[in-house]
Design a protein around this motif. Structure first.
Motif, PDB file in Angstrom:
ATOM      1  N   LEU A  16     -29.824  26.727  -6.927  1.00  0.00           N
ATOM      2  CA  LEU A  16     -30.368  27.260  -8.179  1.00  0.00           C
ATOM      3  C   LEU A  16     -31.878  27.068  -8.228  1.00  0.00           C
ATOM      4  CD1 LEU A  16     -30.114  28.406 -11.026  1.00  0.00           C
ATOM      5  CD2 LEU A  16     -29.455  26.118 -11.817  1.00  0.00           C
ATOM      6  N   ALA A  17     -32.345  25.879  -7.873  1.00  0.00           N
ATOM      7  CA  ALA A  17     -33.785  25.595  -7.888  1.00  0.00           C
ATOM      8  C   ALA A  17     -34.536  26.527  -6.949  1.00  0.00           C
ATOM      9  CB  ALA A  17     -34.035  24.143  -7.504  1.00  0.00           C
ATOM     10  N   THR A  18     -34.007  26.722  -5.762  1.00  0.00           N
ATOM     11  CA  THR A  18     -34.650  27.604  -4.778  1.00  0.00           C
ATOM     12  C   THR A  18     -34.707  29.037  -5.291  1.00  0.00           C
ATOM     13  OG1 THR A  18     -33.922  26.225  -2.927  1.00  0.00           O
ATOM     14  CG2 THR A  18     -34.518  28.495  -2.425  1.00  0.00           C
ATOM     15  N   SER A  19     -33.610  29.502  -5.855  1.00  0.00           N
ATOM     16  CA  SER A  19     -33.551  30.876  -6.361  1.00  0.00           C
ATOM     17  C   SER A  19     -34.535  31.095  -7.505  1.00  0.00           C
ATOM     18  CB  SER A  19     -32.122  31.202  -6.825  1.00  0.00           C
ATOM     19  OG  SER A  19     -31.213  31.147  -5.755  1.00  0.00           O
ATOM     20  N   LEU A  20     -34.636  30.121  -8.408  1.00  0.00           N
ATOM     21  CA  LEU A  20     -35.555  30.254  -9.538  1.00  0.00           C
ATOM     22  C   LEU A  20     -37.003  30.336  -9.067  1.00  0.00           C
ATOM     23  CD1 LEU A  20     -33.944  27.711 -12.052  1.00  0.00           C
ATOM     24  CD2 LEU A  20     -34.036  30.204 -12.286  1.00  0.00           C
ATOM     25  N   LYS A  21     -37.358  29.528  -8.083  1.00  0.00           N
ATOM     26  CA  LYS A  21     -38.736  29.539  -7.582  1.00  0.00           C
ATOM     27  C   LYS A  21     -39.025  30.814  -6.797  1.00  0.00           C
ATOM     28  CE  LYS A  21     -40.858  25.860  -6.269  1.00  0.00           C
ATOM     29  NZ  LYS A  21     -41.766  25.721  -7.423  1.00  0.00           N
ATOM     30  N   GLU A  22     -38.004  31.385  -6.166  1.00  0.00           N
ATOM     31  CA  GLU A  22     -38.202  32.664  -5.479  1.00  0.00           C
ATOM     32  C   GLU A  22     -38.404  33.790  -6.482  1.00  0.00           C
ATOM     33  OE1 GLU A  22     -34.793  33.068  -2.991  1.00  0.00           O
ATOM     34  OE2 GLU A  22     -35.558  31.740  -1.414  1.00  0.00           O
ATOM     35  N   ILE A  23     -37.727  33.701  -7.622  1.00  0.00           N
ATOM     36  CA  ILE A  23     -37.894  34.714  -8.665  1.00  0.00           C
ATOM     37  C   ILE A  23     -39.265  34.592  -9.317  1.00  0.00           C
ATOM     38  CG2 ILE A  23     -37.060  35.455 -10.949  1.00  0.00           C
ATOM     39  CD1 ILE A  23     -34.252  34.542  -9.993  1.00  0.00           C
ATOM     40  N   ASN A  24     -39.672  33.353  -9.574  1.00  0.00           N
ATOM     41  CA  ASN A  24     -40.957  33.103 -10.238  1.00  0.00           C
ATOM     42  C   ASN A  24     -41.607  31.872  -9.607  1.00  0.00           C
ATOM     43  OD1 ASN A  24     -43.117  32.534 -11.884  1.00  0.00           O
ATOM     44  ND2 ASN A  24     -41.979  32.703 -13.811  1.00  0.00           N
ATOM     45  N   LEU A 107     -29.909  35.528 -12.628  1.00  0.00           N
ATOM     46  CA  LEU A 107     -30.917  34.534 -12.992  1.00  0.00           C
ATOM     47  C   LEU A 107     -32.159  35.195 -13.565  1.00  0.00           C
ATOM     48  CD1 LEU A 107     -30.733  32.056  -9.965  1.00  0.00           C
ATOM     49  CD2 LEU A 107     -29.888  31.682 -12.285  1.00  0.00           C
ATOM     50  N   ALA A 108     -32.599  36.262 -12.915  1.00  0.00           N
ATOM     51  CA  ALA A 108     -33.794  36.974 -13.386  1.00  0.00           C
ATOM     52  C   ALA A 108     -33.568  37.547 -14.777  1.00  0.00           C
ATOM     53  CB  ALA A 108     -34.162  38.076 -12.393  1.00  0.00           C
ATOM     54  N   ASP A 109     -32.378  38.106 -15.011  1.00  0.00           N
ATOM     55  CA  ASP A 109     -32.055  38.665 -16.329  1.00  0.00           C
ATOM     56  C   ASP A 109     -32.040  37.570 -17.390  1.00  0.00           C
ATOM     57  OD1 ASP A 109     -31.856  41.170 -15.235  1.00  0.00           O
ATOM     58  OD2 ASP A 109     -29.668  41.190 -15.141  1.00  0.00           O
ATOM     59  N   ALA A 110     -31.493  36.390 -17.023  1.00  0.00           N
ATOM     60  CA  ALA A 110     -31.438  35.280 -17.975  1.00  0.00           C
ATOM     61  C   ALA A 110     -32.838  34.784 -18.324  1.00  0.00           C
ATOM     62  CB  ALA A 110     -30.599  34.144 -17.400  1.00  0.00           C
TER      63      ALA A 110
END
Length: 254
Positions: A16-24, A107-110
């Motif tokens: 989750l942490a990795t995905s969030l940082k990749e999104i933003n 995640l991006a939508d949230a």
């Protein structure tokens, strides 16, 4: 944006942490917390983040218990396996959620919804926690006591306390009773996990077991857990080290 992740499965939290940082890339993960106790200790001794991502069911209780000890003022996005109808109450109270397994799109939508709703979500967070907890409690209280299975040309009701476990075998899910009878199911393990209630636990990818079918739990190298049932199973039931504390708390009735 500073984010705290509350998730007792470390692999899921790190993903989750990795995905969030990749999104933003501007997102800063302030902490990854694995339990209600750890979260309470953290928020009592650290400044609040801008946003929290939290699993609902943690090893030592529901995440809503955190709000009974501290007074949170931070919006929360729940990461949960509860199905969508159960989460209508969350949306009605301004709490966003994503269903597991999550995707970058969800995640991006949230995150986008959080940014759009931020001024509305920053209000009575404690009340929203209480409403969400009430919704989950009602779901558990209203859980069915039987499940229908198809046997030849008939539909048979089987009481949940008569079920020892469900398991995945060659891409087919089977129900096993305490008497050793088995029935092929049309539902996936994920669907069954959502409807079986708190007496059942998804111990790994293949097994969903009833608490009253567990004979013992023993340490299994390295830092894993082996579950022995009152009836024999074709394969050993091994619990990952990430889930070990969660299932032990569940076995203790927490």
């Amino acid at each position: 944006m500073k984010i705290v992740i509350i998730e007792d499965e470390l692999i899921v939290a790190e993903d989750l942490a990795t995905s969030l940082k990749e999104i933003n890339p501007s997102i800063e993960i302030s902490a990854i917390l694995g339990s209600v106790k750890e979260a309470v200790d953290y928020f009592n001794n650290n400044s609040e983040p801008d946003l929290i991502f939290s699993d609902i069911q943690l090893g030592d209780g529901l995440c809503f218990e955190i709000a009974k000890t501290i007074t949170p003022t931070v919006p929360v996005i729940f990461c949960t396996a509860f199905d969508e109808y159960a989460l209508d109450a969350f949306k009605a109270n301004g709490i966003e959620y994503i269903l597991k397994p999550f995707s970058k799109r969800s995640l991006a939508d949230a995150l986008l919804k959080f940014e759009n709703m931020q001024k509305f979500m920053a209000g009575s967070i404690t009340q929203r926690y209480e409403d969400a907890l009430a919704a989950i409690t009602a779901i558990n209280k209203n859980a069915s006591t039987t499940i229908m299975v198809r046997y030849r040309e008939r539909l048979l009701p089987i009481a949940l306390d008569k079920i020892a476990f469900f398991c995945m075998e060659n891409d087919v899910v089977y129900l096993y009773t305490h008497l050793g009878k088995s029935y092929a199911m049309s539902e996936s393990l994920e669907e069954l996990e959502n409807k079986m209630g708190q007496n059942f636990f998804r111990v790994n990818r293949q097994y969903l077991v009833n608490r009253n079918a567990i004979l013992e739990a023993t340490d299994y190298f390295p830092r894993k857990l082996k579950i022995n049932l009152v009836i024999s199973t074709e394969k050993e039931i091994i619990v990952s080290r990430e889930k070990k504390s969660k299932i032990l708390a569940w076995l203790e009735g927490n």
